[in-house]
Design an enzyme around this catalytic site. Structure first.
Site, PDB file in Angstrom:
ATOM      1  CG  HIS A 105       3.798   2.499   8.611  1.00 38.06           C
ATOM      2  ND1 HIS A 105       4.654   2.193   7.594  1.00 38.06           N
ATOM      3  CD2 HIS A 105       2.597   2.738   8.026  1.00 38.06           C
ATOM      4  CE1 HIS A 105       4.011   2.222   6.438  1.00 38.06           C
ATOM      5  NE2 HIS A 105       2.754   2.564   6.683  1.00 38.06           N
ATOM      6  CG  HIS A 147      -4.291  -1.210  -0.329  1.00 34.74           C
ATOM      7  ND1 HIS A 147      -4.173  -0.259  -1.313  1.00 34.74           N
ATOM      8  CD2 HIS A 147      -3.557  -0.780   0.710  1.00 34.74           C
ATOM      9  CE1 HIS A 147      -3.404   0.720  -0.882  1.00 34.74           C
ATOM     10  NE2 HIS A 147      -3.017   0.433   0.329  1.00 34.74           N
ATOM     11  CG  HIS A 157       4.543   6.603   6.473  1.00 31.02           C
ATOM     12  ND1 HIS A 157       3.657   6.267   7.466  1.00 31.02           N
ATOM     13  CD2 HIS A 157       3.883   6.419   5.305  1.00 31.02           C
ATOM     14  CE1 HIS A 157       2.511   5.907   6.916  1.00 31.02           C
ATOM     15  NE2 HIS A 157       2.627   5.986   5.604  1.00 31.02           N
ATOM     16  CE  LYS A 175      -5.291   3.312   9.361  1.00 28.99           C
ATOM     17  NZ  LYS A 175      -5.985   2.336  10.108  1.00 28.99           N
ATOM     18  CB  CYS A 215      -8.265   0.884  -4.577  1.00 26.59           C
ATOM     19  SG  CYS A 215      -7.494   0.614  -2.951  1.00 26.59           S
ATOM     20  CB  CYS A 261      -6.741  -2.869  -4.435  1.00 26.14           C
ATOM     21  SG  CYS A 261      -5.201  -1.953  -4.358  1.00 26.14           S
ATOM     22  CB  CYS A 316      -4.651   3.187  -4.306  1.00 21.61           C
ATOM     23  SG  CYS A 316      -4.022   1.550  -4.093  1.00 21.61           S
ATOM     24  CE  LYS A 359       3.323  -0.444   0.391  1.00 23.05           C
ATOM     25  NZ  LYS A 359       2.210   0.414   0.726  1.00 23.05           N
TER      26      LYS A 359
HETATM   27  N1  MSP Z   1      -0.379  10.570   0.016  1.00 22.54           N
HETATM   28  C1  MSP Z   1       0.249   9.764  -0.964  1.00 22.54           C
HETATM   29  C2  MSP Z   1       1.484  10.446  -1.521  1.00 22.54           C
HETATM   30  C3  MSP Z   1       1.237  11.765  -2.172  1.00 22.54           C
HETATM   31  S1  MSP Z   1       2.700  12.510  -2.703  1.00 22.54           S
HETATM   32  C4  MSP Z   1       2.217  13.788  -3.647  1.00 22.54           C
HETATM   33  C5  MSP Z   1       0.670   8.426  -0.316  1.00 22.54           C
HETATM   34  N2  MSP Z   1       0.762   8.417   1.002  1.00 22.54           N
HETATM   35  S2  MSP Z   1       1.127   7.129   1.900  1.00 22.54           S
HETATM   36  O1  MSP Z   1       1.106   7.622   3.247  1.00 22.54           O
HETATM   37  O2  MSP Z   1       0.255   6.060   1.590  1.00 22.54           O
HETATM   38  O3  MSP Z   1       2.531   6.638   1.468  1.00 22.54           O
HETATM   39  C6  MSP Z   1       3.599   7.518   1.381  1.00 22.54           C
HETATM   40  C7  MSP Z   1       4.900   6.834   1.045  1.00 22.54           C
HETATM   41  O4  MSP Z   1       5.232   5.842   2.005  1.00 22.54           O
HETATM   42  C8  MSP Z   1       4.887   6.149  -0.319  1.00 22.54           C
HETATM   43  O5  MSP Z   1       6.047   6.568  -1.020  1.00 22.54           O
HETATM   44  C9  MSP Z   1       4.987   4.699   0.007  1.00 22.54           C
HETATM   45  O6  MSP Z   1       5.718   3.991  -0.942  1.00 22.54           O
HETATM   46  C10 MSP Z   1       5.747   4.735   1.336  1.00 22.54           C
HETATM   47  N3  MSP Z   1       5.520   3.511   2.044  1.00 22.54           N
HETATM   48  C11 MSP Z   1       4.375   3.106   2.668  1.00 22.54           C
HETATM   49  N4  MSP Z   1       4.559   1.827   3.082  1.00 22.54           N
HETATM   50  C12 MSP Z   1       5.795   1.406   2.699  1.00 22.54           C
HETATM   51  C13 MSP Z   1       6.565   0.259   2.965  1.00 22.54           C
HETATM   52  N5  MSP Z   1       6.088  -0.786   3.589  1.00 22.54           N
HETATM   53  N6  MSP Z   1       7.865   0.267   2.574  1.00 22.54           N
HETATM   54  C14 MSP Z   1       8.452   1.370   2.003  1.00 22.54           C
HETATM   55  N7  MSP Z   1       7.751   2.454   1.753  1.00 22.54           N
HETATM   56  C15 MSP Z   1       6.375   2.405   1.855  1.00 22.54           C
HETATM   57  O7  MSP Z   1       0.908   7.479  -1.046  1.00 22.54           O
END
Ligand code: MSP
Length: 480
Positions: free
Chosen positions: A20, A148, A23, A295, A128, A145, A131, A292
């Site tokens: 999304h 979340h 990411h 998903k 959690c 959490c 996380c 925030k």
């Molecule tokens: N798998 C772990 C990261 C491991 S790195 C060794 C993880 N994955 S995640 O898919 O949940 O999130 C990855 C990244 O996406 C994080 O840096 C997180 O901050 C970012 N984002 C997820 N949702 C976000 C927003 N709504 N806004 C900005 N970035 C956010 O954590």
């Protein structure tokens, strides 16, 4: 001459659903930075990928009635498709289920174990799964959490621990000696204060499920997903021809995962005798109505939806310009549309259309170049890229574009038919387009083709060759 190297990473994403906007944000920023360093002539290694082990993935796959690997394999093409839609030019896509990665995880675990930093104990605490992290009652006094907002689970299991407590002085010293290690500055003090309060050893293994890398010294346990995941940055540099890139120049991450990257990660590396990365930069969150986006919250904006609406360059431009990289930003479709129409279509698009139309009609004539503000803009943009201040870099470039529009307005080349003015303008267009190319690469390629120049930092100092110009296609159609 050997090229200077530059190694940049994104977090590896949980493939529990399609990617999304959150990411995309990290990935676009990393891509712009990687392209900037390539533009400067460096040899760049840009790594992204997926974090595939752990309870969260196992649970989601089970819900879908699939085996974890089968479930993930179906989602990986979605990530690759999203990155290609957004013109992300990564050099390697790592998956933590790659055997080469798993081998490195086991080697590092063994090293930490051999030097006495891993011991067996029992864990009981609040967990959690979203996380993949434990919380203390202090962090989560209401037992839910903080990220979340879901109830935490009470877990109790036999576990191996990593002696993080041993690394408190080392970490404080690291932050002191390397002021950029935790960026931006605003985040640094939070971490320093928490580390000063004392560090607890952390659990690095699980026995309650088996979707993970087995510990080499006790196969009954699988490695904690964060211990496994963080090592992706290093294991990618164990691949052929990639050794020279370690240590990483910058890990770009979101603020929610800063603790893992600035506390666990350097301690793990120090324990294993591996060099440390130079910088960890934590950006803010995209929120929707101040919540925030993600998903778990059920408010995620999918990438193909967004690209379908506004096109890849508008998405890239908007996300990096709308808010300073370290801060949170509230997403709105209206704001995206306004920037697309007012800045990309009106300011940039019209300038290109006007100048190319006039240059086709009247031609160009050489004249010594006294560029409107190329050198100054280049200097400032370089400085802003150093500090990952993407919004400021874009402000500078657009101030330059504004000056070009004013110049056209003042000189009225459609009346004067002045080929020299048109030549000056095409040189300015060349210069800002090169600086803009890391942000909106495909539009900049089109502009370069129209005015016959190469996107290369060496071209910044060179006056443009006279050539026949053809009117440009429309770069940005307005969104109604
Ligand atoms: N798998 C772990 C990261 C491991 S790195 C060794 C993880 N994955 S995640 O898919 O949940 O999130 C990855 C990244 O996406 C994080 O840096 C997180 O901050 C970012 N984002 C997820 N949702 C976000 C927003 N709504 N806004 C900005 N970035 C956010 O954590």
């Amino acid at each position: 001459m050997t090229k200077q190297k530059y190694y940049i990473t994104t977090p590896i994403y949980y493939p529990n659903d399609v990617p999304h906007l959150g990411h995309a944000y990290t990935t676009i920023a990393a891509d712009a930075l990687a392209r900037w360093h390539k533009l400067l002539g460096k040899e760049v290694f840009f790594l992204t990928g997926t974090d595939e082990h752990g309870k969260k993935i196992e649970k989601t796959a089970k819900k879908a009635g699939k085996k974890p690997k089968e479930f993930i394999d179906a989602l990986i093409p979605e990530f690759k498709k999203a990155w290609s839609q957004l013109e992300i030019e990564y050099d390697h896509f790592i998956r933590t289920t790659d055997p080469e990665h798993e081998k490195v995880v086991q080697e590092v675990l063994q090293k930490c174990f051999d030097n006495g930093d891993i011991y067996k104990g029992e864990y009981s605490g609040l967990y959690c799964t979203d996380c993949e992290a434990y919380y203390t009652e202090k962090d989560a006094p209401d037992f839910s959490c903080p990220t979340h907002k879901k109830p935490l689970e009470n877990l109790k299991e036999e576990s191996y621990f990593f002696k993080l407590s041993k690394y408190q002085d080392f970490l404080l010293d690291l932050y002191k000696k390397n002021p950029k290690f935790i960026s931006p500055k605003t985040r640094k003090n939070e971490i320093i204060n928490r580390v000063k309060e004392g560090l607890k050893d952390f659990s690095i293994s699980r026995t309650s499920f088996d979707w993970g890398v087995p510990l080499p010294f006790d196969k009954k346990h699988v490695a904690y997903v964060w211990f496994d995941a963080l090592l992706n940055y290093y294991s990618a540099c164990q691949l052929p021809k990639k050794e020279k890139f370690w240590p990483a120049d910058v890990h770009i991450i979101g603020k929610d995962i800063i603790w893992f990257h600035t506390v666990y990660w350097p301690a793990m590396l120090k324990s294993a005798g591996i060099k440390l990365p130079k910088e960890v930069f934590a950006h803010g969150w995209w929120t929707i109505l101040n919540e925030k986006m993600g998903k778990s919250a059920g408010n995620a904006i999918k990438i193909n939806q967004l690209v379908g609406y506004a096109g890849p360059d508008t998405v890239r431009y908007f996300l990096l310009r709308a808010t300073p990289f370290g801060d949170d930003g509230d997403f709105s479709e209206q704001a995206l549309k306004d920037r697309h129409n007012n800045e990309l279509a009106n300011k940039l698009g019209n300038l290109i259309s006007r100048v190319s139309t006039l240059a086709e009609k009247y031609g160009l004539e050489k004249t010594p170049i006294k560029n409107i503000s190329s050198k100054e803009t280049y200097k400032k943009v370089s400085k802003y890229f150093e500090g990952l201040e993407f919004d400021k870099a874009l402000n500078e470039i657009f101030a330059f574009i504004d000056k070009c529009n004013e110049y056209v307005q003042n000189k009225k080349p459609w009346e004067t038919q002045d080929k020299k003015v048109l030549y000056e303008l095409t040189n300015d267009i060349k210069d800002f387009t090169i600086l803009l190319s890391p942000f909106i690469p495909s539009t900049c390629e089109k502009i370069a083709k129209t005015f016959n120049f190469k996107i290369d930092s060496k071209e910044l100092d060179k006056p443009l060759k006279i050539s026949k110009i053809k009117k440009s296609e429309i770069l940005f159609r307005k969104i109604n």
